[in-house]
Structure formats: C-alpha cells, structure tokens
Design a protein around this motif. Structure first.
Motif, PDB file in Angstrom:
ATOM      1  N   GLY A   1       0.818  -1.192   0.000  1.00 47.19           N
ATOM      2  CA  GLY A   1       0.000   0.000   0.000  1.00 47.19           C
ATOM      3  C   GLY A   1       0.858   1.250   0.000  1.00 47.19           C
ATOM      4  O   GLY A   1       2.073   1.206   0.217  1.00 47.19           O
ATOM      5  N   ARG A   2       0.223   2.387  -0.254  1.00 49.75           N
ATOM      6  CA  ARG A   2       0.919   3.662  -0.283  1.00 49.75           C
ATOM      7  C   ARG A   2       0.437   4.533   0.866  1.00 49.75           C
ATOM      8  O   ARG A   2      -0.744   4.533   1.199  1.00 49.75           O
ATOM      9  N   SER A   3       1.344   5.279   1.442  1.00 52.02           N
ATOM     10  CA  SER A   3       1.004   6.108   2.601  1.00 52.02           C
ATOM     11  C   SER A   3       1.552   7.513   2.413  1.00 52.02           C
ATOM     12  O   SER A   3       2.534   7.742   1.690  1.00 52.02           O
ATOM     13  N   PHE A   4       0.911   8.446   3.100  1.00 52.27           N
ATOM     14  CA  PHE A   4       1.365   9.833   3.076  1.00 52.27           C
ATOM     15  C   PHE A   4       1.005  10.452   4.418  1.00 52.27           C
ATOM     16  O   PHE A   4      -0.153  10.437   4.824  1.00 52.27           O
ATOM     17  N   PHE A   5       2.004  10.959   5.143  1.00 48.43           N
ATOM     18  CA  PHE A   5       1.774  11.572   6.452  1.00 48.43           C
ATOM     19  C   PHE A   5       1.815  13.094   6.302  1.00 48.43           C
ATOM     20  O   PHE A   5       2.771  13.647   5.748  1.00 48.43           O
ATOM     21  N   TYR A   6       0.777  13.735   6.800  1.00 46.09           N
ATOM     22  CA  TYR A   6       0.614  15.181   6.591  1.00 46.09           C
ATOM     23  C   TYR A   6       0.297  15.852   7.921  1.00 46.09           C
ATOM     24  O   TYR A   6      -0.658  15.482   8.604  1.00 46.09           O
ATOM     25  N   GLY A   7       1.140  16.817   8.336  1.00 42.00           N
ATOM     26  CA  GLY A   7       0.955  17.467   9.626  1.00 42.00           C
ATOM     27  C   GLY A   7       0.554  18.920   9.493  1.00 42.00           C
ATOM     28  O   GLY A   7       0.743  19.551   8.452  1.00 42.00           O
ATOM     29  N   SER A   8       0.010  19.440  10.558  1.00 45.57           N
ATOM     30  CA  SER A   8      -0.404  20.841  10.599  1.00 45.57           C
ATOM     31  C   SER A   8       0.770  21.735  10.969  1.00 45.57           C
ATOM     32  O   SER A   8       1.547  21.418  11.875  1.00 45.57           O
ATOM     33  N   GLY A   9       0.873  22.857  10.305  1.00 43.45           N
ATOM     34  CA  GLY A   9       1.907  23.825  10.632  1.00 43.45           C
ATOM     35  C   GLY A   9       1.678  24.480  11.984  1.00 43.45           C
ATOM     36  O   GLY A   9       2.568  25.139  12.528  1.00 43.45           O
ATOM     37  N   SER A  11       0.924  22.759  14.669  1.00 40.95           N
ATOM     38  CA  SER A  11       1.308  21.833  15.729  1.00 40.95           C
ATOM     39  C   SER A  11       2.697  22.192  16.248  1.00 40.95           C
ATOM     40  O   SER A  11       3.442  22.939  15.622  1.00 40.95           O
ATOM     41  N   SER A  12       3.043  21.648  17.389  1.00 38.44           N
ATOM     42  CA  SER A  12       4.340  21.950  17.997  1.00 38.44           C
ATOM     43  C   SER A  12       5.469  21.204  17.281  1.00 38.44           C
ATOM     44  O   SER A  12       5.235  20.232  16.557  1.00 38.44           O
ATOM     45  N   ASN A  13       6.677  21.664  17.496  1.00 37.85           N
ATOM     46  CA  ASN A  13       7.837  20.969  16.941  1.00 37.85           C
ATOM     47  C   ASN A  13       7.935  19.554  17.501  1.00 37.85           C
ATOM     48  O   ASN A  13       8.339  18.616  16.801  1.00 37.85           O
ATOM     49  N   GLU A  14       7.564  19.398  18.782  1.00 38.34           N
ATOM     50  CA  GLU A  14       7.617  18.083  19.403  1.00 38.34           C
ATOM     51  C   GLU A  14       6.648  17.107  18.723  1.00 38.34           C
ATOM     52  O   GLU A  14       6.988  15.944  18.461  1.00 38.34           O
ATOM     53  N   PHE A  17       8.007  16.122  15.386  1.00 36.79           N
ATOM     54  CA  PHE A  17       9.107  15.176  15.541  1.00 36.79           C
ATOM     55  C   PHE A  17       8.570  13.766  15.774  1.00 36.79           C
ATOM     56  O   PHE A  17       9.025  12.785  15.160  1.00 36.79           O
ATOM     57  N   LEU A  18       7.565  13.647  16.643  1.00 40.68           N
ATOM     58  CA  LEU A  18       6.970  12.341  16.916  1.00 40.68           C
ATOM     59  C   LEU A  18       6.275  11.783  15.680  1.00 40.68           C
ATOM     60  O   LEU A  18       6.335  10.572  15.417  1.00 40.68           O
TER      61      LEU A  18
END
Length: 216
Positions: A1-9, A11-14, A17-18
């Motif tokens: 399968g294919r995955s893509f992780f997308y975070g909010s700007g 959110s904290s740096n911590e 990182f996690l």
C-alpha cells in the motif's frame, strides 16, 4: 500500500518530531507539513521577482528601519516578538503601516513584556496607519502606491537600472491602470493611498513584512 503523512503547521515541533518518527517506523518517508503549501506560492513568486524565496534582510535590520509595512499578518497573536520591534519603531519616531482587512486589536495597541514603556502605558500604539482593503485587494492597493511613486519622482533610477529587469513593462502596466479600477478593486480610497505613498517615499529605510494572508 501507499502512505502519506501530513501534519499541521500549527502543531508543535515536538508533535512534528513524533509524527516523523512514527512515519519512519511505519516504513514511510512521505512526510509533509501544511507550511510547505502555504510557502510554496510565495517562494516561487519571490524567487521570480526578487531572486530569493526567503527574506532579504536580517532581524537586526528591523532596528534601523524608519517605516515598516505589515501585510496580511497578525503578529500580536502569532509573533509577539515582532510586535516589540514595531513598538520600538514607533517610539523612535518611525511609521508602522498595517495593511489588513481585519482590524486586529493587537496591531492598534499592544502591551509587550519586552517593552517597558508599552507595559506601563497599558499598551503602546502599534500602527501609525491602518489600511483595510477588501479581502484580496492588497495587490490593487500596492499598484496604487506604485502609481503615486511613479507620478511623483519616487523611484530610484540608479537602483532600477543596476538591479532590476523588466521595469519598463511594470511601469507601463501601473501607468495604464486607472484610479477608478484601483479604488474599486482595493476597497481603499485614493486619498488614503496617496497618503501612504508619501510616507513610503519619505522613508529612508523601509521594510516590507508580509504574512500568509497576503500569499493566500
């Protein structure tokens, strides 16, 4: 399968990182932040016009500016350290021109813990001029200011000849754009635009600061 992780700007740096640790443990290196999409348009635009996708000054340069424009941002809530610089500019007799459709209370008056004078006064005056264009009317407002400068010998000819390309086409565009269109599209009256252009023309050291509001 294919995955893509997308975070909010936002959110904290911590947290970011996690997230990237989780993605790599999962076996995916497709990790991105919404900040990339916010800055991509501005990065391309700036690179095409001023030759770099990031700032052209250092933080220390703000301390010597006598006029600072703030476009489409609310540093009172997002970058309070920058508001301290704006307060200092005003306190040494400089001008702060805020261009924002919303009238942000923190850009009118602000009590900065890093600025003693603003604290004892219950808040220092931030904006010397507060311009409220239509949403999306920033470009028309800027064209109006440019039109005033061109009409009043407010252009540094030596700088134009040595450091710019395509100025003639830009000048023709600005000159051909009618005031009635500028006022309608910007939502700012001609008198205000003329006033801001005079402040800009009189300034010896101007900084243009912008936020994601302008990019969007």
């Amino acid at each position: 399968g294919r995955s893509f992780f997308y975070g909010s700007g936002r959110s904290s740096n911590e947290a970011a990182f996690l997230l990237q640790l989780l993605a790599r443990i999962y076996g995916c290196n497709h990790i991105n932040s919404c900040s990339f999409y916010c800055h991509q348009a501005s990065g391309i635009g700036l690179s095409a016009t001023v030759g770099t996708g990031t700032a052209t000054i250092r933080y220390a340069d703000l301390h010597t500016a006598d006029t600072i424009f703030v476009f489409g941002a609310n540093p009172a809530s997002n970058h309070p350290r920058f508001v301290k610089v704006l307060l200092e500019c005003r306190q040494r007799g400089g001008k702060v021109i805020v261009v924002n459709p919303a009238r942000e209370a923190g850009l009118v008056r602000f009590a900065s813990p890093g600025n003693f004078r603003s604290m004892i006064a219950g808040g220092g005056e931030v904006a010397s001029h507060y311009v409220q264009p239509h949403v999306g009317g920033d470009v028309a407002f800027i064209v109006g200011v440019a039109k005033c400068l061109l009409n009043n010998d407010g252009v540094e000819s030596l700088f134009i000849s040595q450091h710019t390309e395509g100025f003639e086409a830009y000048r023709d565009f600005v000159e051909q754009t009618q005031w009635q269109d500028i006022v309608r599209e910007s939502g700012v009256d001609q008198e205000t635009i003329v006033e801001i252009s005079k402040v800009y023309q009189a300034s010896q050291a101007t900084v243009m600061a912008w936020g994601m509001g302008l990019t969007h």
